[in-house]
Design a protein around this motif. Structure first.
Motif, short mmCIF file in Angstrom:
data_model
loop_
_atom_site.label_atom_id
_atom_site.label_comp_id
_atom_site.label_asym_id
_atom_site.label_seq_id
_atom_site.Cartn_x
_atom_site.Cartn_y
_atom_site.Cartn_z
N LEU A 165 3.93 2.53 10.07
CA LEU A 165 2.93 3.59 10.23
C LEU A 165 1.67 3.28 9.42
N ILE A 166 1.85 2.75 8.23
CA ILE A 166 0.68 2.37 7.43
C ILE A 166 -0.08 1.24 8.12
N GLY A 167 0.65 0.27 8.66
CA GLY A 167 0.00 -0.81 9.38
C GLY A 167 -0.78 -0.31 10.58
N LEU A 168 -0.22 0.62 11.33
CA LEU A 168 -0.94 1.19 12.47
C LEU A 168 -2.17 1.97 12.01
N THR A 169 -2.05 2.65 10.87
CA THR A 169 -3.21 3.36 10.32
C THR A 169 -4.34 2.38 10.02
N VAL A 170 -4.01 1.25 9.41
CA VAL A 170 -5.01 0.23 9.12
C VAL A 170 -5.63 -0.27 10.42
N SER A 171 -4.81 -0.51 11.43
CA SER A 171 -5.31 -0.99 12.72
C SER A 171 -6.31 -0.01 13.33
N PHE A 223 -4.97 -5.02 15.30
CA PHE A 223 -3.52 -4.86 15.40
C PHE A 223 -2.79 -5.89 14.56
N ILE A 224 -3.23 -7.16 14.63
CA ILE A 224 -2.58 -8.20 13.84
C ILE A 224 -2.77 -7.94 12.35
N SER A 225 -3.97 -7.48 11.96
CA SER A 225 -4.22 -7.16 10.56
C SER A 225 -3.31 -6.03 10.09
N GLY A 226 -3.19 -4.99 10.91
CA GLY A 226 -2.32 -3.87 10.55
C GLY A 226 -0.87 -4.27 10.45
N PHE A 230 -4.85 8.92 2.26
CA PHE A 230 -4.32 10.23 2.69
C PHE A 230 -3.06 10.04 3.53
N MET A 231 -3.09 9.10 4.46
CA MET A 231 -1.93 8.85 5.31
C MET A 231 -0.78 8.25 4.51
N ILE A 232 -1.08 7.36 3.57
CA ILE A 232 -0.04 6.78 2.72
C ILE A 232 0.66 7.86 1.92
N PHE A 233 -0.11 8.76 1.33
CA PHE A 233 0.48 9.85 0.55
C PHE A 233 1.31 10.76 1.44
N SER A 234 0.85 10.99 2.65
CA SER A 234 1.61 11.83 3.57
C SER A 234 2.92 11.16 3.97
N LEU A 275 0.78 -1.15 0.00
CA LEU A 275 0.00 0.00 0.00
C LEU A 275 0.84 1.24 0.00
N LEU A 276 1.75 1.32 -0.68
CA LEU A 276 2.75 2.36 -0.54
C LEU A 276 3.54 2.43 -1.81
N GLU A 277 4.01 3.60 -2.09
CA GLU A 277 4.92 3.78 -3.21
C GLU A 277 6.25 4.19 -2.60
#
Length: 338
Positions: free
Chosen positions: A252-258, A98-101, A227-231, A4-6
């Protein structure tokens, strides 16, 4: 939920055929590999280059990363949901979230070195539409197709590991696969609104979450994620590392998903990722859940495709075209003021 990230930013021309590979790795420790034991023989590479262009080989590497990453992401998420639904092993929503993130973060770490690690059609759409100078729109369709394949095969693996537990759970609870009550076990694979594991909604699901509301929730949650990924992946955002070292971004992306799962999973299970939802949902249809999987209760399976596909680009637009531009203007003003 996905991901999920570039992180490797690539300076590219608009045309796919004129790409320039100027990758910036997510960590500065990624020096050229010197261990000959893990580097393909140069003769093999030359043979491949005689048959395929370097751009095709690069695209193949990227698609391989998208497949592997989406497979891992979906495998982890569907498996943790299975342990929760069937065994009650996850004692709270946060455990699942949390595990998913972390699954999302690990999937990005494992593939970002040779792939863009979108792992989510909504993220791919966002980059193709908003950051088209970085990610060519010509790659959107192959990326999305390979992501769906990764999600489908991950669901098959989860089913292979838990099929006997699913059958035992259905037998003990009088659930006939393919009937309305089997939405509970179908939720291991696809996502549903309202969340079928919450008894509050069992008798009056229509009063809790309508299809339109579910679509809005999925669009909003995906917009927050993108939005968070782009940031996080913005080279100008030094708060998460320098432009050449974004090693913390997957976490950070994982925590955002969580966090997003914790907020909206009670309502829609927080799919956020069409590949993570539709791939497993398609497998569930073939594995006996039938119309409970597709089109789903109230014909609602479209929600988890349309919502994220709308929300992803909107989240990217909000960051790149509004927030990032305001930040750049602010910096210019501060420099001029000095």
């Amino acid at each position: 939920m996905t991901a999920l990230l570039e992180p490797p930013f690539k300076a590219k021309d608009d045309d796919l055929d004129t790409e320039k590979d100027e990758t910036l790795p997510i960590t500065s420790s990624h020096a050229p590999i010197e261990d000959d034991s893990i580097v393909p023989d140069s003769k093999c590479l030359k043979c491949l280059e005689r048959v395929f262009t370097k751009k095709i080989l690069q695209l193949f590497a990227e698609l391989s990363g998208e497949f592997i990453g989406t497979f891992l992401l979906t495998l982890i998420i569907t498996t943790v949901v299975a342990t929760d639904v069937l065994l009650g092993a996850e004692v709270s929503l946060w455990n699942v979230a949390f595990i998913s993130g972390m699954g999302v973060g690990l999937s990005i770490y494992s593939t970002a070195y040779f792939s863009n690690s979108h792992l989510n059609p909504a993220v791919t759409m966002a980059f193709g539409i908003v950051r088209w100078r970085v990610f060519s729109w010509k790659k959107i369709i192959p990326y999305i197709l390979i992501q769906f394949l990764g999600g489908f095969l991950a669901a098959a693996m989860t089913y292979a590991m838990y099929w006997d537990s699913i059958a035992l759970f259905e037998s003990k609870n009088g659930i006939v696969r393919g009937e309305n009550a089997s939405v509970l076990t179908a939720s291991i694979f696809g996502t549903y609104f309202p969340n079928p594991t919450y008894k509050l909604y069992h008798n009056r699901p229509n009063d809790a979450v309508s299809p339109f509301k579910a679509m809005v929730i999925e669009a909003w949650g995906t917009a927050l994620l993108v939005f968070m990924i782009f940031s996080f992946s913005d080279p100008s955002n030094s708060s998460v590392g320098s432009s050449k070292s974004k090693v913390a971004v997957p976490v950070l992306i994982g925590l955002t998903v969580s966090v997003i799962i914790s907020l909206y999973a009670p309502l829609t299970q927080a799919g956020l990722n069409p590949a993570r939802d539709f791939g497993p949902r398609l497998f569930a249809t073939m594995a006996g859940w039938g119309r409970v999987a597709i089109p789903g209760p109230r014909n609602g399976s479209w929600v988890y495709i349309v919502g994220p596909i709308i929300g992803g680009p909107l989240g990217g637009i909000l960051y790149d075209w509004v927030v990032a531009r305001m930040a750049k203007r602010k910096n210019v003003v501060e420099i001029v003021g000095q």
